[in-house]
Design a protein around this motif. Sequence first.
Motif, PDB file in Angstrom:
ATOM      1  N   VAL A 335     -31.829   8.402 -10.169  1.00 56.80           N
ATOM      2  CA  VAL A 335     -30.819   7.665 -10.918  1.00 56.80           C
ATOM      3  C   VAL A 335     -30.027   8.662 -11.761  1.00 56.80           C
ATOM      4  CG1 VAL A 335     -30.378   5.818 -12.562  1.00 56.80           C
ATOM      5  CG2 VAL A 335     -32.287   5.629 -10.966  1.00 56.80           C
ATOM      6  N   LYS A 336     -28.825   8.948 -11.323  1.00 54.52           N
ATOM      7  CA  LYS A 336     -27.857   9.780 -12.035  1.00 54.52           C
ATOM      8  C   LYS A 336     -28.433  11.137 -12.457  1.00 54.52           C
ATOM      9  CE  LYS A 336     -25.996   9.054 -16.105  1.00 54.52           C
ATOM     10  NZ  LYS A 336     -25.349   8.397 -17.257  1.00 54.52           N
ATOM     11  N   PRO A 337     -28.867  11.967 -11.509  1.00 49.53           N
ATOM     12  CA  PRO A 337     -29.287  13.324 -11.893  1.00 49.53           C
ATOM     13  C   PRO A 337     -28.078  14.173 -12.261  1.00 49.53           C
ATOM     14  CG  PRO A 337     -29.294  13.108  -9.517  1.00 49.53           C
ATOM     15  CD  PRO A 337     -28.956  11.740 -10.061  1.00 49.53           C
ATOM     16  N   ALA A 338     -28.268  15.104 -13.166  1.00 48.16           N
ATOM     17  CA  ALA A 338     -27.150  15.934 -13.643  1.00 48.16           C
ATOM     18  C   ALA A 338     -27.626  17.354 -13.873  1.00 48.16           C
ATOM     19  CB  ALA A 338     -26.562  15.350 -14.932  1.00 48.16           C
ATOM     20  N   VAL A 339     -26.689  18.300 -13.681  1.00 51.27           N
ATOM     21  CA  VAL A 339     -26.947  19.726 -13.910  1.00 51.27           C
ATOM     22  C   VAL A 339     -26.130  20.161 -15.120  1.00 51.27           C
ATOM     23  CG1 VAL A 339     -26.920  22.026 -12.906  1.00 51.27           C
ATOM     24  CG2 VAL A 339     -27.276  20.037 -11.437  1.00 51.27           C
ATOM     25  N   ASP A 340     -26.788  20.790 -16.100  1.00 55.82           N
ATOM     26  CA  ASP A 340     -26.058  21.260 -17.265  1.00 55.82           C
ATOM     27  C   ASP A 340     -25.547  22.678 -17.025  1.00 55.82           C
ATOM     28  OD1 ASP A 340     -28.247  22.879 -17.523  1.00 55.82           O
ATOM     29  OD2 ASP A 340     -29.134  21.773 -19.190  1.00 55.82           O
ATOM     30  N   ASN A 341     -24.946  23.254 -18.064  1.00 53.93           N
ATOM     31  CA  ASN A 341     -24.318  24.567 -17.919  1.00 53.93           C
ATOM     32  C   ASN A 341     -25.339  25.683 -17.742  1.00 53.93           C
ATOM     33  OD1 ASN A 341     -22.009  26.162 -17.775  1.00 53.93           O
ATOM     34  ND2 ASN A 341     -22.086  26.687 -19.952  1.00 53.93           N
ATOM     35  N   ASP A 342     -26.587  25.450 -18.132  1.00 52.03           N
ATOM     36  CA  ASP A 342     -27.639  26.461 -18.005  1.00 52.03           C
ATOM     37  C   ASP A 342     -28.416  26.338 -16.704  1.00 52.03           C
ATOM     38  OD1 ASP A 342     -26.983  27.461 -20.500  1.00 52.03           O
ATOM     39  OD2 ASP A 342     -28.323  26.064 -21.538  1.00 52.03           O
ATOM     40  N   GLY A 343     -28.041  25.405 -15.843  1.00 49.56           N
ATOM     41  CA  GLY A 343     -28.747  25.229 -14.580  1.00 49.56           C
ATOM     42  C   GLY A 343     -29.940  24.318 -14.653  1.00 49.56           C
ATOM     43  N   ASN A 344     -30.192  23.680 -15.805  1.00 49.41           N
ATOM     44  CA  ASN A 344     -31.297  22.734 -15.918  1.00 49.41           C
ATOM     45  C   ASN A 344     -30.878  21.385 -15.343  1.00 49.41           C
ATOM     46  OD1 ASN A 344     -32.825  24.679 -17.242  1.00 49.41           O
ATOM     47  ND2 ASN A 344     -32.039  24.068 -19.251  1.00 49.41           N
ATOM     48  N   ILE A 345     -31.819  20.704 -14.731  1.00 48.21           N
ATOM     49  CA  ILE A 345     -31.552  19.434 -14.065  1.00 48.21           C
ATOM     50  C   ILE A 345     -32.239  18.325 -14.839  1.00 48.21           C
ATOM     51  CG2 ILE A 345     -31.851  18.112 -11.938  1.00 48.21           C
ATOM     52  CD1 ILE A 345     -31.872  20.775 -10.438  1.00 48.21           C
ATOM     53  N   THR A 346     -31.473  17.316 -15.203  1.00 49.37           N
ATOM     54  CA  THR A 346     -32.001  16.120 -15.866  1.00 49.37           C
ATOM     55  C   THR A 346     -31.871  14.957 -14.907  1.00 49.37           C
ATOM     56  OG1 THR A 346     -31.319  16.973 -18.019  1.00 49.37           O
ATOM     57  CG2 THR A 346     -31.826  14.628 -17.879  1.00 49.37           C
ATOM     58  N   ALA A 347     -32.987  14.252 -14.692  1.00 51.71           N
ATOM     59  CA  ALA A 347     -32.966  13.187 -13.697  1.00 51.71           C
ATOM     60  C   ALA A 347     -33.945  12.104 -14.083  1.00 51.71           C
ATOM     61  CB  ALA A 347     -33.313  13.729 -12.306  1.00 51.71           C
ATOM     62  N   ASP A 348     -33.569  10.882 -13.724  1.00 50.86           N
ATOM     63  CA  ASP A 348     -34.455   9.719 -13.810  1.00 50.86           C
ATOM     64  C   ASP A 348     -35.090   9.557 -12.430  1.00 50.86           C
ATOM     65  OD1 ASP A 348     -35.730   7.315 -14.059  1.00 50.86           O
ATOM     66  OD2 ASP A 348     -34.040   6.234 -14.912  1.00 50.86           O
ATOM     67  N   VAL A 349     -36.369   9.864 -12.330  1.00 49.53           N
ATOM     68  CA  VAL A 349     -37.060   9.932 -11.041  1.00 49.53           C
ATOM     69  C   VAL A 349     -38.000   8.745 -10.904  1.00 49.53           C
ATOM     70  CG1 VAL A 349     -38.487  11.347  -9.524  1.00 49.53           C
ATOM     71  CG2 VAL A 349     -36.919  12.434 -11.133  1.00 49.53           C
ATOM     72  N   GLN A 350     -37.996   8.133  -9.723  1.00 50.98           N
ATOM     73  CA  GLN A 350     -38.932   7.067  -9.384  1.00 50.98           C
ATOM     74  C   GLN A 350     -39.582   7.434  -8.054  1.00 50.98           C
ATOM     75  OE1 GLN A 350     -36.686   3.445  -9.266  1.00 50.98           O
ATOM     76  NE2 GLN A 350     -36.044   3.582 -11.402  1.00 50.98           N
ATOM     77  N   ALA A 351     -40.865   7.775  -8.095  1.00 52.50           N
ATOM     78  CA  ALA A 351     -41.616   8.132  -6.888  1.00 52.50           C
ATOM     79  C   ALA A 351     -42.671   7.062  -6.639  1.00 52.50           C
ATOM     80  CB  ALA A 351     -42.277   9.499  -7.046  1.00 52.50           C
ATOM     81  N   ILE A 352     -42.641   6.467  -5.448  1.00 55.05           N
ATOM     82  CA  ILE A 352     -43.545   5.363  -5.101  1.00 55.05           C
ATOM     83  C   ILE A 352     -44.141   5.653  -3.729  1.00 55.05           C
ATOM     84  CG2 ILE A 352     -43.779   2.877  -4.779  1.00 55.05           C
ATOM     85  CD1 ILE A 352     -41.177   2.547  -6.361  1.00 55.05           C
ATOM     86  N   VAL A 353     -45.465   5.594  -3.651  1.00 54.75           N
ATOM     87  CA  VAL A 353     -46.179   5.740  -2.386  1.00 54.75           C
ATOM     88  C   VAL A 353     -47.144   4.566  -2.267  1.00 54.75           C
ATOM     89  CG1 VAL A 353     -47.743   7.156  -1.009  1.00 54.75           C
ATOM     90  CG2 VAL A 353     -45.998   8.242  -2.429  1.00 54.75           C
ATOM     91  N   SER A 354     -46.987   3.767  -1.237  1.00 52.47           N
ATOM     92  CA  SER A 354     -47.842   2.596  -1.039  1.00 52.47           C
ATOM     93  C   SER A 354     -48.269   2.531   0.423  1.00 52.47           C
ATOM     94  CB  SER A 354     -47.100   1.310  -1.435  1.00 52.47           C
ATOM     95  OG  SER A 354     -45.935   1.144  -0.663  1.00 52.47           O
ATOM     96  N   ARG A 355     -49.447   1.947   0.649  1.00 50.23           N
ATOM     97  CA  ARG A 355     -49.968   1.763   2.011  1.00 50.23           C
ATOM     98  C   ARG A 355     -50.766   0.466   2.062  1.00 50.23           C
ATOM     99  NH1 ARG A 355     -53.386   5.779  -0.153  1.00 50.23           N
ATOM    100  NH2 ARG A 355     -55.616   5.242  -0.061  1.00 50.23           N
ATOM    101  N   LEU A 356     -50.997   0.013   3.272  1.00 47.62           N
ATOM    102  CA  LEU A 356     -51.695  -1.254   3.475  1.00 47.62           C
ATOM    103  C   LEU A 356     -53.179  -1.091   3.179  1.00 47.62           C
ATOM    104  CD1 LEU A 356     -50.005  -2.452   6.784  1.00 47.62           C
ATOM    105  CD2 LEU A 356     -49.354  -2.974   4.444  1.00 47.62           C
ATOM    106  N   ASP A 357     -53.749  -2.139   2.573  1.00 48.67           N
ATOM    107  CA  ASP A 357     -55.170  -2.160   2.239  1.00 48.67           C
ATOM    108  C   ASP A 357     -55.781  -3.417   2.841  1.00 48.67           C
ATOM    109  OD1 ASP A 357     -57.653  -1.809   1.191  1.00 48.67           O
ATOM    110  OD2 ASP A 357     -57.120  -2.389  -0.860  1.00 48.67           O
ATOM    111  N   TRP A 358     -56.344  -3.269   4.051  1.00 47.12           N
ATOM    112  CA  TRP A 358     -56.931  -4.420   4.735  1.00 47.12           C
ATOM    113  C   TRP A 358     -58.265  -4.819   4.137  1.00 47.12           C
ATOM    114  CZ3 TRP A 358     -54.161  -7.312   7.922  1.00 47.12           C
ATOM    115  CH2 TRP A 358     -53.025  -6.739   8.499  1.00 47.12           C
ATOM    116  N   SER A 359     -58.899  -3.955   3.332  1.00 47.73           N
ATOM    117  CA  SER A 359     -60.168  -4.342   2.708  1.00 47.73           C
ATOM    118  C   SER A 359     -59.975  -5.410   1.650  1.00 47.73           C
ATOM    119  CB  SER A 359     -60.829  -3.107   2.093  1.00 47.73           C
ATOM    120  OG  SER A 359     -60.009  -2.550   1.070  1.00 47.73           O
ATOM    121  N   ASN A 360     -58.773  -5.534   1.118  1.00 45.28           N
ATOM    122  CA  ASN A 360     -58.463  -6.556   0.123  1.00 45.28           C
ATOM    123  C   ASN A 360     -57.501  -7.597   0.681  1.00 45.28           C
ATOM    124  OD1 ASN A 360     -60.038  -5.380  -1.960  1.00 45.28           O
ATOM    125  ND2 ASN A 360     -58.405  -3.907  -2.379  1.00 45.28           N
TER     126      ASN A 360
END
Length: 560
Positions: A335-360
């Motif tokens: 969500v709207k990552p940006a690079v400043d003048n010093d090369g630093n990156i500011t970002a709103d990150v959402q990482a999601i990993v999901s898989r099926l669970d047949w035991s439940n």
Amino acid sequence: MMQWKKALALGMVAATTAVVAPAPAYAYVQPIWLGVNQSYYLNTGSGISRVAVANPKIADVKILGASALNVVAFAPGTTTLNIWTKNGMRQEYSVTVSKEDKGLAAIIEKAIDLPHVEVTMVGDRVLLKGHVENQYEKELAFKIACLYVGDDTVAQTKKVTKKMQDNVSGIATDIEGDEAIDSSARVVNLLEMTNPDQINIEAMVIEINSDAAKQLGVEYSSPSNVEHNEDTNWKKVTNGSTGSFYAGETYGKTRDQGNHWYNRNWLFTHFSQINADIHALVNKGKARIISRPNITTMSGKTAGILVGGQIPVPIKSNDTVSVEYKPYGIQLNLVKPAVDNDGNITADVQAIVSRLDWSNAVTVNGFNMPGLITRQATTVVNIPTGMTMAIGGLLNSEDSQSISKVPLLGNIPVVGELFKYHNKSRQKSEIMIMITPRVVNEQTRTTMSEKMKDAYVESRREKQKMPAVDLNEELPSKQEEKQEKPAKKKKPAKVVEQPQAEPPAGSFAERLANLRQEIAAEKQAEGAAAKVKPAKAAKTTSPVYSLDNIQKPEVIQGAQ
């Protein structure tokens, strides 16, 4: 009569004087550019006799002295200024008045302080032209211009929704965020970027699970169900709850009486049969799951990637069953990552990993629906390009141990282990979520496996072999197509070695055979002449020809 003649003569003299009198000298039209409420000092160099302005509402003059005046601009437009001087000259000026404010434009341009940015102030609006290096410089110039004209840069945003799936499935996985707007009602931003920043963020989700279980011992219980197969005389016994034994009239006589006191009483004959479950299981398991999604987007723009699938979820409403789809898999949102003048990156990150669970899994309306195991991290970070940071993690360890034993018998040393059941389990899981942002361009190399590299190279080769087709070329007629098709289908003739045959007339082989015959005939003629007149034969030797080493011209040319 004399007075009339005298007046006529005077009039003719005056008319002659008016015609002969020289006209004032005329100079070319000189331009004057002014902004609204600005003035221009003009010195004619000679005394001013008369001044005329075509439209005083656009610009007017104010006499300052005998040969000086001031031109004052009032409204946008163009008008003409004529000045007659006492030396017989007439000066003409084209006065153009615009809303441009060069003074404030120069101040804004100095505040921006970027070499290739031009600022033009037109009325209460600012025009930014030229080129900048990247998004940071473009946003910087826009915010400074908004500051001088009173625009609120915080409010200059727009709501952005990235569709991750179509609306047919009804999946609510869209990415929503606010992106900055680089133009407003009072600032027109026409700056172009020569090297816009592009951000690649790679997320790594590592999950390590280790399970260990031990089930050792013996469990005793009464049977809850016994199925007897008369053909095979085999019994299938289903044991009841561990440690539960049954006795009474309902069971009837389950065994015959014995001859001893302990096996000939009523309790022995009406006590349920006892069965044992022997447990000898040791289980160890380890699992490692690594997910590495990555995505590239321009600085300041929202993006997302979803690699996975959808599971159908039936929903019952008013005796009707509808199906909705829920996503699962690997998802990475920026969500709207940006690079400043010093090369630093500011970002709103959402990482999601999901898989099926047949035991439940659960059963809903006759459908067996699996559960979902989800690993998710949502955060805002500021990281230098190329550096890695852990944004989330979990360490979970669960140990359990249970012992079941028969009273009294289980307490006997050594032998008591035959009447015990040990159940131990240990579950340990460790999860780590890391991200690595990088500023990339079209020349940045990409890492991939050898198999992926081979597939990529092969796909490029297939594309190079494809013919280029002009989609707008003129279509050939049907007759031309018929003429071209046989030519395309015609295959080159195969070279097949034919058995040697008589050479055709006029060929090299035919000429060589004729030459050999002529030489043989000459030899025979000389031999016959020598037999008839041997004494008188002249001592002359005929030339000897050898045609065995003569080669064809094609062979000689090939050797050369």
